[in-house]
Design a protein around this motif. Structure first.
Motif, PDB file in Angstrom:
ATOM      1  N   LEU A  98      41.888  53.255  90.689  1.00  0.00           N
ATOM      2  CA  LEU A  98      41.226  53.301  89.482  1.00  0.00           C
ATOM      3  C   LEU A  98      40.875  51.888  88.999  1.00  0.00           C
ATOM      4  CD1 LEU A  98      42.760  56.206  87.363  1.00  0.00           C
ATOM      5  CD2 LEU A  98      40.392  55.687  87.610  1.00  0.00           C
ATOM      6  N   ILE A 102      37.396  50.518  88.141  1.00  0.00           N
ATOM      7  CA  ILE A 102      36.750  49.944  86.897  1.00  0.00           C
ATOM      8  C   ILE A 102      36.824  48.566  86.707  1.00  0.00           C
ATOM      9  CG2 ILE A 102      37.575  50.073  84.394  1.00  0.00           C
ATOM     10  CD1 ILE A 102      36.769  52.918  85.390  1.00  0.00           C
ATOM     11  N   PRO A 105      33.555  46.228  88.339  1.00  0.00           N
ATOM     12  CA  PRO A 105      32.148  46.211  87.568  1.00  0.00           C
ATOM     13  C   PRO A 105      32.665  45.434  86.402  1.00  0.00           C
ATOM     14  CG  PRO A 105      32.952  48.295  88.264  1.00  0.00           C
ATOM     15  CD  PRO A 105      33.953  47.556  88.601  1.00  0.00           C
ATOM     16  N   ALA A 106      33.732  45.525  85.676  1.00  0.00           N
ATOM     17  CA  ALA A 106      34.040  45.084  84.563  1.00  0.00           C
ATOM     18  C   ALA A 106      33.990  43.474  84.659  1.00  0.00           C
ATOM     19  CB  ALA A 106      35.422  45.133  83.758  1.00  0.00           C
ATOM     20  N   PHE A 108      32.200  41.890  87.074  1.00  0.00           N
ATOM     21  CA  PHE A 108      30.999  41.575  87.457  1.00  0.00           C
ATOM     22  C   PHE A 108      30.125  41.459  86.383  1.00  0.00           C
ATOM     23  CE2 PHE A 108      26.733  42.591  88.929  1.00  0.00           C
ATOM     24  CZ  PHE A 108      26.586  41.961  90.031  1.00  0.00           C
ATOM     25  N   LEU A 113      26.358  39.511  83.558  1.00  0.00           N
ATOM     26  CA  LEU A 113      25.328  40.176  82.513  1.00  0.00           C
ATOM     27  C   LEU A 113      25.824  39.712  81.151  1.00  0.00           C
ATOM     28  CD1 LEU A 113      26.030  43.942  83.612  1.00  0.00           C
ATOM     29  CD2 LEU A 113      24.023  42.421  84.299  1.00  0.00           C
ATOM     30  N   PHE A 115      25.621  41.228  77.307  1.00  0.00           N
ATOM     31  CA  PHE A 115      25.243  42.365  76.397  1.00  0.00           C
ATOM     32  C   PHE A 115      25.814  42.184  75.156  1.00  0.00           C
ATOM     33  CE2 PHE A 115      28.744  42.603  79.389  1.00  0.00           C
ATOM     34  CZ  PHE A 115      29.879  43.171  78.632  1.00  0.00           C
ATOM     35  N   PHE A 121      34.304  43.061  73.878  1.00  0.00           N
ATOM     36  CA  PHE A 121      34.948  43.897  75.453  1.00  0.00           C
ATOM     37  C   PHE A 121      35.736  43.038  76.248  1.00  0.00           C
ATOM     38  CE2 PHE A 121      33.775  44.559  79.789  1.00  0.00           C
ATOM     39  CZ  PHE A 121      34.229  45.772  80.017  1.00  0.00           C
ATOM     40  N   LEU A 124      39.294  43.076  74.351  1.00  0.00           N
ATOM     41  CA  LEU A 124      39.719  44.248  74.453  1.00  0.00           C
ATOM     42  C   LEU A 124      40.607  44.644  75.838  1.00  0.00           C
ATOM     43  CD1 LEU A 124      40.224  46.478  72.476  1.00  0.00           C
ATOM     44  CD2 LEU A 124      38.153  47.575  73.442  1.00  0.00           C
ATOM     45  N   ILE A 125      39.661  44.143  77.045  1.00  0.00           N
ATOM     46  CA  ILE A 125      40.156  44.492  78.255  1.00  0.00           C
ATOM     47  C   ILE A 125      41.382  43.487  78.574  1.00  0.00           C
ATOM     48  CG2 ILE A 125      39.404  43.801  80.702  1.00  0.00           C
ATOM     49  CD1 ILE A 125      37.939  45.881  80.529  1.00  0.00           C
ATOM     50  N   ALA A 161      46.628  51.823  85.194  1.00  0.00           N
ATOM     51  CA  ALA A 161      45.227  51.425  85.410  1.00  0.00           C
ATOM     52  C   ALA A 161      44.725  50.679  84.390  1.00  0.00           C
ATOM     53  CB  ALA A 161      44.394  52.719  85.656  1.00  0.00           C
ATOM     54  N   THR A 162      44.976  51.037  83.043  1.00  0.00           N
ATOM     55  CA  THR A 162      44.548  50.224  81.873  1.00  0.00           C
ATOM     56  C   THR A 162      45.402  48.989  81.844  1.00  0.00           C
ATOM     57  OG1 THR A 162      44.435  52.603  80.878  1.00  0.00           O
ATOM     58  CG2 THR A 162      44.386  50.616  79.419  1.00  0.00           C
ATOM     59  N   GLN A 171      41.306  38.012  87.990  1.00  0.00           N
ATOM     60  CA  GLN A 171      41.457  37.871  89.458  1.00  0.00           C
ATOM     61  C   GLN A 171      39.867  37.906  90.049  1.00  0.00           C
ATOM     62  OE1 GLN A 171      43.970  36.159  90.872  1.00  0.00           O
ATOM     63  NE2 GLN A 171      45.666  36.789  89.761  1.00  0.00           N
TER      64      GLN A 171
END
Lengths: 282, 289
Positions: A98, A102, A105-106, A108, A113, A115, A121, A124-125, A161-162, A171
């Motif tokens: 998981l 997730i 893409p995060a 990436f 990108l 946004f 974001f 938070l992550i 996972a979180t 990494q």
């Protein structure tokens, strides 16, 4: 001392480097001793754990009593312990899958990108890496209570996972930053869609980093307590099982489990560090 | 036009899973906790309210602010001792080891324990320091002590030892990175100008590597601040730290609003320390340029 018969000026000029050399030498000696002590400090407990897992006596005291493999055979006939190991494997496998699905893409998105709300974001992550695991666990417990989820190994998987997302993103992000854009641009120029580029150009190039991250996350999940503590139902993961037996008292059986965990994780970690640092060619 | 739409869909596809995840499993849980911190405790659960009683209790009730102070004290000590051990080690690796291979191996030797079961490493200290433990039996066996002593375990000393042991690698990593970045020419120039090695260290090496020290200390401090394993294993009755109090508020004591308020306070302390250290490191970097 050599310069005694020379003039004061020269003596002053040569005595100083000599003293400096002595200072540097003793400084080096001091550093070597200290480095040795640090390594001893780091490895002594691990050595103790391994040695006592083969010690005959029930109590962990010196002198050693004699060699035995009893604790290992006891361990393999302990049903609760084996169930806990199974649970931990289940949790770690799904949590790692998981977190990669997730996290890649995060990473990436953070690298390539732009946004609105990107900073928020990212903060938070990355929160769970800086915040005490207890807080991550408690806040997710609140969520599951509000939506009425029963606690189970599956809620533990979501929690892990979180919490591991921060590790994965850091990494993979680091690896993406070292990846030259030219290849992706070439792929786009040749008419590949962004999705094709991602799967056929970007992903193969960060493969080693992904495997390395997965291994690290796996060992972290396998050892996780604070989040598991709040999110698990009736089932115990291995560290939770060890935790609850530790509170009752110490048995050499734990040392046997610990020795195996340590050996396996050292292999995984050395391998993953090698994978994460390998690509220097580009 | 068509390419643009395709690109937008791809962007959305990449972005939405992690953003949704962060929203559901990070943002909303923190928000719920924030809300709870204003609720009123009402046995056996709580009721919605908007009042600052929980926060007030943290400030006025000695039981809570003392734990906060103790946690801060222990975290600072762990940060300091970790630097005292980890920084010289990193310095040794960068400046004294000539072979790249040996350096890489020694670096690895410090990093590997970091990932190896935290619980087991903390627990081993219990078996080493306990009154029937290895240290005691060694001291009695060798005749240094007549009888085992219980001064090694279940106090702040054992906690600082255990936590320092765990966080030394966290100092070595950033300290190593920042020491490695210092241009050797600066140190050689200082040497050529006749400056003593110790003074070169004080006025060049140490200031230039201070961002690494700050980064390492921040990590050690923050992780210690929220640790609940070491206090529970080796801390003893006077060793309770914030995380243990938190655990009991959400468990046996069953006071979720108070626990939520304490979580928010902890969160704020940790975030403040991190942003302070960020500012410090950034100003340190400016000096280098």
């Amino acid at each position: 001392m050599v310069t005694i018969d020379q003039s004061d000026n020269i003596a002053a000029g040569t005595r100083r480097p000599l003293m400096d050399r002595i200072a540097e030498r003793s400084g080096s000696d001091f550093l070597i001793t200290l480095a040795g002590c640090v390594l001893a400090f780091l490895y002594l407990p691990i050595a103790v754990l391994i040695i006592f897992s083969f010690n005959e006596s029930r109590t962990l005291t010196l002198p050693l009593q004699g060699f035995t493999l009893d604790w290992y055979s006891k361990m393999f006939s302990n049903a609760d312990l084996l169930a806990a190991i199974g649970n931990s494997l289940y949790v770690a496998t799904f949590a790692v899958s998981l977190t990669l699905v997730i996290g890649i893409p995060a990473a990436f998105a953070l690298d390539r990108l732009s946004f609105p709300g990107k900073t928020v974001f990212r903060r938070l992550i990355l929160m769970p890496i800086a915040l005490p695991g207890v807080i991550t666990g408690i806040s997710m417990l609140n969520l599951f209570r509000v939506v009425g989820f029963n606690l189970s190994l599956e809620t533990v998987i979501l929690g892990h996972a979180t919490a591991l997302l921060a590790v994965t993103v850091t990494q993979i992000y680091a690896r993406l930053q070292r990846l030259p854009r030219s290849m992706e641009e070439a792929s786009a120029d040749l008419g590949a869609s962004p999705i094709q580029t991602f799967f056929f150009v970007t992903l193969p190039n960060i493969k080693a980093a992904i495997v390395g991250t997965a291994l690290i996350c796996f060992t972290l999940s396998f050892d996780e307590i604070p989040v598991t503590f709040f999110l698990t139902g009736r089932d115990n993961t291995l560290p939770m099982y060890i935790w609850s037996t530790l509170r009752r008292g110490i048995t050499p059986e734990i040392n046997a489990v610990g020795t195996i965990i340590i050996l396996v994780s050292v292999v995984l970690i050395v391998f993953s560090v090698w994978l994460l640092h390998e690509p220097k060619k580009d | 036009m068509k390419l643009q739409t395709r690109k937008r869909i791809a962007t959305l596809g990449v972005l939405s899973p992690p953003v949704l995840w962060a929203l559901i499993f990070l943002f909303i849980p923190y928000l719920i906790m924030f809300t709870y911190s204003f609720y009123l405790k009402k046995f056996p659960t709580f009721e919605p309210a908007f009042q600052f009683g929980n926060y007030a209790q943290l400030v006025t009730d000695a039981q809570y602010y003392q734990v906060l102070f103790r946690t801060a004290k222990i975290s600072i000590m762990v940060g300091l001792f970790s630097v005292l051990l980890g920084y010289p080690f990193a310095y040794f690796l960068v400046f004294k080891i000539k072979s790249d291979r040996v350096r890489a191996m020694l670096y690895m030797a410090v990093i590997v324990p970091l990932w190896v079961s935290y619980l087991l490493r903390a627990y081993t200290w219990k078996t080493i320091l306990g009154s029937e433990g290895i240290l005691n039996s060694f001291l009695v066996w060798s005749g240094i002590l007549d009888a085992p002593t219980d001064i090694f375990l279940y106090n702040q000393f054992s906690m600082v030892v255990t936590l320092t042991y765990i966080y030394v690698p966290f100092i070595v990593m950033p300290a190593y990175a920042s020491l490695e970045k210092i241009p050797r020419s600066l140190i050689e120039a200082s040497k050529d100008l006749g400056v003593r090695p110790l003074r070169t260290f004080w006025s060049i090496t140490l200031p230039l590597s201070s961002p690494g020290i700050a980064a390492g200390m921040t990590i050690a401090f923050c992780l210690t601040f929220g640790d609940f394993i070491a206090p529970a294993l080796v801390g003893g009755p006077n060793g309770f730290m914030i995380a243990n109090v938190l655990t009991s508020q959400f468990g046996a004591a069953l006071n979720w609003p108070l626990g939520a308020a304490l979580s928010i306070v902890t969160l704020l302390i940790v975030l403040t320390i991190i942003s302070l250290s960020d500012t410090l490191q950034r100003s340190g970097k400016l000096e280098l340029e």
